[in-house]
Design an enzyme around this catalytic site. Structure first.
Site, short mmCIF file in Angstrom:
data_model
loop_
_atom_site.label_atom_id
_atom_site.label_comp_id
_atom_site.label_asym_id
_atom_site.label_seq_id
_atom_site.Cartn_x
_atom_site.Cartn_y
_atom_site.Cartn_z
N LYS A 188 -2.72 5.89 -4.11
CA LYS A 188 -3.97 6.58 -3.71
C LYS A 188 -3.76 8.05 -4.33
CE LYS A 188 -3.91 4.67 0.69
NZ LYS A 188 -2.58 4.40 0.94
N ASP B 61 0.82 -1.26 0.05
CA ASP B 61 0.00 0.09 -0.10
C ASP B 61 0.88 1.36 -0.01
OD1 ASP B 61 -3.01 0.83 0.79
OD2 ASP B 61 -1.52 2.06 2.00
N TYR C 272 2.54 9.85 0.30
CA TYR C 272 3.63 9.33 0.95
C TYR C 272 4.82 9.70 0.15
CZ TYR C 272 -0.13 6.38 2.82
OH TYR C 272 -1.27 6.08 3.34
N HIS D 197 -7.76 9.20 -1.78
CA HIS D 197 -7.21 9.23 -0.52
C HIS D 197 -7.98 9.87 0.54
CE1 HIS D 197 -3.12 9.01 1.50
NE2 HIS D 197 -3.88 8.67 2.38
#
Ligand code: NAD
Length: 273
Positions: free
Chosen positions: A73, A43, A48, A104
């Site tokens: 996402k 994931d 990120y 997200h």
């Protein structure tokens, strides 16, 4: 590994490896460790900043692309920026497709954002599409105009915020419930909870393993994060025991219906969750 089937027939591992706040310079190494240990779901997210390193680890793993389920996402709002963002993410990861891409968090133009996901789904760039941090009302708003029913809603779910209301709602619409922060970020004393400790002793398992077994046995996809190689292996080693009905009930009774992060606020409003 155990699997859940999404509403379009795509099969998703019920347990995966999270990469939130994993620094870019160590992501490839830790994702490689996770794949070595046997994880087959990774994931990541645009937010990120480590899609590139996740993709590199998948490509260098020696595993077939079809053997690893990669989720990312979007962090864009609206159709145009989301279409461009998907292209950028795939290029960064060096992958032809993501197995799942989710919005997200709800944004000012969630419907336009979702339309971009639907288009990438049709072209084969995304094998499945879905949502994250969408409450009941927000999910219904998407379903109302969507051609493709979301496959997943990834929401904060752990011992003290079990989300049974959302679970039943999502399940009734054929949407898989996925947990983020399944271990409560290792905080709030969650992994010292006496019920988890007691049940763990019976099975020779740690509290983290009992909690992950509880979620996955309830078909809630879970993506614990760890940078500790022992914990990475431990969190995967949960498929050789089953919790009894009494044990499932005892863990369920620990639900405090309390968000740990408090984010996003719209998930915690009584009338919506
Ligand atoms: P988590 O609940 O997975 O907890 C991770 C922490 O728990 C670790 O940093 C470590 O301190 C501890 N831990 C892990 N395994 C352990 C073990 N076996 N024993 C003892 N301690 C252990 O927290 P998370 O990283 O916030 O959530 C998991 C993943 O969910 C993220 O990495 C990310 O991929 C995803 N996520 C998504 C959203 C979203 O908005 N969609 C938000 C947060 C997280």
């Amino acid at each position: 590994m155990e699997y859940v089937e999404l509403n379009n027939g795509v099969v998703m591992p019920v347990l995966g490896y999270g990469t939130y706040l994993t620094p870019r310079r160590v992501t490839q190494r830790h994702v490689a460790d996770a794949l070595d240990a046997g994880y087959r779901l990774i994931d990541t997210a645009q937010n990120y900043g480590n899609e590139r390193e996740v993709g590199a680890a998948v490509r260098a793993s020696g595993l077939g692309r079809e053997e690893v389920f990669v989720t990312s996402k979007t962090q864009t709002s609206g159709y145009r920026s989301t279409r461009a963002g998907i292209e950028d993410s795939l290029a960064a990861a060096g992958l032809d497709y993501f197995d799942l891409m989710i919005i997200h968090w709800p944004n000012a133009d969630s419907r336009g954002t979702y339309r971009a996901l639907e288009e990438a789904y049709r072209t084969g760039q995304l094998r499945a599409i879905g949502l994250s941090n969408f409450n009941r009302k927000q999910v219904l708003e998407i379903i109302d105009t969507a051609d493709v029913v979301p496959a997943v809603d990834q929401i904060e779910t752990h011992l003290y915020w079990q989300q049974w209301g959302m679970h039943d709602f999502l399940t009734s619409h054929g949407i898989v419930h996925e947990s983020w922060s399944p271990l409560g970020e290792g905080q709030s004393g969650m992994l010292r909870d006496p019920v988890l400790v007691r049940i763990g002793r019976t099975h020779g398992k740690s509290p983290a393993q009992v909690l992950l077994r509880f979620l996955t046995q309830n078909r809630i996809v879970s993506i614990p994060k760890s940078l500790n190689p022992e914990h990475i292996r431990e969190n995967l080693n949960i498929f050789d025991f089953r919790l009894s009905d009494e044990e499932l009930g005892a863990i369920r009774a620990q639900d405090a219906k309390r968000s740990q992060s408090g984010w996003p606020a719209a998930m915690s409003t009584e009338e919506h969750y």
